[in-house]
Motif scaffolding. Structure first.
Motif, PDB file in Angstrom:
ATOM      1  N   HIS A  31     -33.278 -42.566 -17.698  1.00 29.62           N
ATOM      2  CA  HIS A  31     -32.314 -43.371 -18.461  1.00 29.62           C
ATOM      3  C   HIS A  31     -32.553 -43.208 -19.950  1.00 29.62           C
ATOM      4  O   HIS A  31     -33.695 -43.105 -20.396  1.00 29.62           O
ATOM      5  N   TRP A  32     -31.474 -43.230 -20.704  1.00 26.90           N
ATOM      6  CA  TRP A  32     -31.535 -43.317 -22.163  1.00 26.90           C
ATOM      7  C   TRP A  32     -30.847 -44.625 -22.541  1.00 26.90           C
ATOM      8  O   TRP A  32     -29.818 -44.996 -21.961  1.00 26.90           O
ATOM      9  N   THR A  33     -31.429 -45.332 -23.513  1.00 31.75           N
ATOM     10  CA  THR A  33     -30.772 -46.547 -23.979  1.00 31.75           C
ATOM     11  C   THR A  33     -31.224 -46.908 -25.383  1.00 31.75           C
ATOM     12  O   THR A  33     -32.294 -46.508 -25.837  1.00 31.75           O
ATOM     13  N   ASP A  34     -30.390 -47.665 -26.037  1.00 30.11           N
ATOM     14  CA  ASP A  34     -30.737 -48.267 -27.325  1.00 30.11           C
ATOM     15  C   ASP A  34     -30.280 -49.726 -27.340  1.00 30.11           C
ATOM     16  O   ASP A  34     -30.194 -50.355 -28.384  1.00 30.11           O
ATOM     17  N   GLU A  35     -29.965 -50.241 -26.160  1.00 30.71           N
ATOM     18  CA  GLU A  35     -29.513 -51.629 -26.013  1.00 30.71           C
ATOM     19  C   GLU A  35     -30.225 -52.281 -24.832  1.00 30.71           C
ATOM     20  O   GLU A  35     -30.606 -51.601 -23.871  1.00 30.71           O
ATOM     21  N   PRO A  36     -30.384 -53.609 -24.874  1.00 28.32           N
ATOM     22  CA  PRO A  36     -31.002 -54.305 -23.739  1.00 28.32           C
ATOM     23  C   PRO A  36     -30.164 -54.159 -22.475  1.00 28.32           C
ATOM     24  O   PRO A  36     -28.954 -53.927 -22.541  1.00 28.32           O
ATOM     25  N   TYR A  37     -30.819 -54.304 -21.335  1.00 32.71           N
ATOM     26  CA  TYR A  37     -30.116 -54.332 -20.055  1.00 32.71           C
ATOM     27  C   TYR A  37     -29.672 -55.767 -19.821  1.00 32.71           C
ATOM     28  O   TYR A  37     -29.351 -56.487 -20.766  1.00 32.71           O
TER      29      TYR A  37
END
Length: 103
Positions: A31-37
């Motif tokens: 996974h790539w993210t820059d925001e909370p789940y």
């Protein structure tokens, strides 16, 4: 056979994923993210490995909210029933191993 350069992976949206393997109903995804789940409880156990970046993992034990900071190489294991939410500190790449179709 696959070779995956995790640091080069970037999804088009937060929590976008690259499917790596499905082994008898257990998925491995990058996974790539820059925001909370979102706060959630998985359908089974989950192994969460920070490959790049830093993630604040919030979780509940006996109804009390707790948190820990996960750095590169750190692993969070969510047993059945563990309510948790990941908050990346900037961009993060995470390897998640869990039951197929889990939240």
């Amino acid at each position: 056979m696959k070779i995956i350069r995790a640091k080069e992976f970037k999804a088009q949206r937060a929590w976008g994923a690259l499917d790596i393997a499905n082994m008898n109903g257990i998925t491995t995804r990058l996974h790539w993210t820059d925001e909370p789940y979102k706060w959630h409880i998985n359908d089974g156990e989950e192994v969460f490995v920070v490959l790049d970046g830093c993630v604040e993992m919030r979780y509940k034990e006996q109804g009390l909210e707790k948190s820990t900071l996960l750095n590169v190489g750190d692993i969070f294991y969510a047993s059945v029933g563990t309510e948790h939410v990941a908050h990346p500190q900037g961009e993060a790449r995470i390897l998640v191993i869990e039951v197929e179709g889990s939240v």
